[in-house]
Scaffold this motif. Structure first.
Motif, mmCIF file in Angstrom:
data_model
loop_
_atom_site.group_PDB
_atom_site.id
_atom_site.type_symbol
_atom_site.label_atom_id
_atom_site.label_comp_id
_atom_site.label_asym_id
_atom_site.label_seq_id
_atom_site.Cartn_x
_atom_site.Cartn_y
_atom_site.Cartn_z
ATOM 1 N N HIS A 182 0.852 -1.193 0.000
ATOM 2 C CA HIS A 182 0.000 0.000 0.000
ATOM 3 C C HIS A 182 0.888 1.244 0.000
ATOM 4 O O HIS A 182 1.766 1.372 -0.826
ATOM 5 N N ASP A 191 -2.141 -1.761 -3.847
ATOM 6 C CA ASP A 191 -3.586 -1.546 -3.798
ATOM 7 C C ASP A 191 -3.904 -0.096 -3.456
ATOM 8 O O ASP A 191 -3.189 0.534 -2.660
ATOM 9 N N ASP A 192 -4.977 0.413 -4.051
ATOM 10 C CA ASP A 192 -5.595 1.705 -3.690
ATOM 11 C C ASP A 192 -4.904 2.941 -4.282
ATOM 12 O O ASP A 192 -5.376 4.052 -4.087
ATOM 13 N N HIS A 232 -10.212 -2.415 -8.960
ATOM 14 C CA HIS A 232 -10.317 -2.653 -7.516
ATOM 15 C C HIS A 232 -11.673 -2.126 -7.024
ATOM 16 O O HIS A 232 -11.760 -1.597 -5.922
ATOM 17 N N HIS A 285 -14.893 0.464 -3.371
ATOM 18 C CA HIS A 285 -14.128 -0.235 -2.328
ATOM 19 C C HIS A 285 -15.040 -0.736 -1.212
ATOM 20 O O HIS A 285 -14.834 -0.452 -0.028
HETATM 21 ZN ZN LIG Z 1 -7.997 -1.771 -1.313
#
Ligand SMILES: [Zn+2]
Length: 287
Positions: free
Chosen positions: A35, A81-82, A144, A148
């Motif tokens: 992350h 991710d993100d 993704h 979320h």
């Molecule tokens: Zn995520």
């Protein structure tokens, strides 16, 4: 009843992981789930550490190379991710100078908002220009979801919409093909997953079960290990999971999995009906 199921699933997964490690040895593919990155020097150290032990490959190549024959070293892929802004500002220079591939899993509503809020605070998220820059450098992008949300708590129709709509938006805004998907927090149901396994436009479905990947998988699932804070922690992550970690992974998929789904059901719970209706042809999996 539920606890018994979780323990059974975890035990089976743990035994399978042990047996595969014994059978395949170095012929394995480790995928890291990363992350936010605070310190670029720490990330540089991580890259230097994993390069000694692994051949670092793009996510889209891992499975093929694994099946292609015995590599001289185990394979490893990096995923983020993100789309935290620190990936763009701190990781990309390190990735470029080391010629290392990576895949970014993007939640489209986070990009629109410019941030994401988690228990540890607010994280700035990359904007569309930065994401286009990421793609222009040759790095991969995966979907993704739009919002979320925990997909094990949403209806199947909502889940399909979250997956396909996020892919559509990413492809349109970034002008690139999106062939990878990662479940937010790793949450999914068998019903949704069975559908997604059959959607041809996705090549991989990333989950957060902390195992390595081995040859002979007939599923699109890619197991990913969450990264600790530094290379010393990573050494722990790189070994096979403990039985306790497998219990947590099995638990991760169940309805007993913490506050996030409960909070979501209390605060959101739905997409406007017209949006779902408009995307119903998309949700049939034809795109
Ligand atoms: Zn995520």
């Amino acid at each position: 009843m539920k606890v018994r199921k979780v323990v059974k699933e975890a035990s089976k997964a743990w035994l399978t992981a042990k047996a595969q490690r014994m059978r395949w040895g170095a012929q394995r593919w480790t995928v890291l789930c990363l992350h936010d990155v605070g310190d670029p020097a720490e990330f540089e150290e991580l890259i230097a550490g994993v390069r000694k032990r692994f051949r670092i490959v793009p996510l889209s190549e891992g499975r093929r190379l694994l099946e292609a024959g015995r590599p001289d070293r185990p394979l490893l892929s990096l995923t983020f991710d993100d789309a935290d802004k620190s990936v763009w500002s701190k990781c990309v220079p390190v990735l470029r100078s080391n010629n290392i591939p990576a895949c970014l899993f993007v939640c489209t509503n986070y990009v629109e908002a410019g941030f994401r809020d988690v228990s540890t605070g607010r994280h700035e998220v990359m904007d569309w220009d930065e994401l286009r820059g990421w793609v222009a450098l040759g790095y991969e992008v995966g979907s993704h979801t739009v919002s979320h949300i925990p997909l094990n708590q949403a209806t199947v129709e909502r889940g399909k919409w979250e997956i396909l709509e996020s892919r559509r938006i990413l492809q349109e805004r970034l002008n690139c093909e999106v062939r990878h998907f990662a479940y937010p927090w790793g949450y999914y149901t068998d019903q949704l997953d069975n559908w997604l396994q059959a959607v041809e436009s996705f090549a991989t479905i990333c989950v957060t079960i902390p195992c390595d990947n081995y040859p002979g998988s007939h599923s699109k699932h890619v197991y990913r290990k969450p990264w600790g804070l530094n290379y010393t922690d990573l050494r722990t992550v790189l070994r096979e999971p403990s039985w306790y970690e497998m219990v947590r992974s099995a638990h991760h998929r169940s309805v007993l999995n913490g506050l996030a789904p409960v909070l979501w059901r209390m605060s959101d719970g739905g997409v406007p009906d017209q949006e779902l209706a408009a995307s119903s042809s998309v949700a049939s999996g034809k795109r």
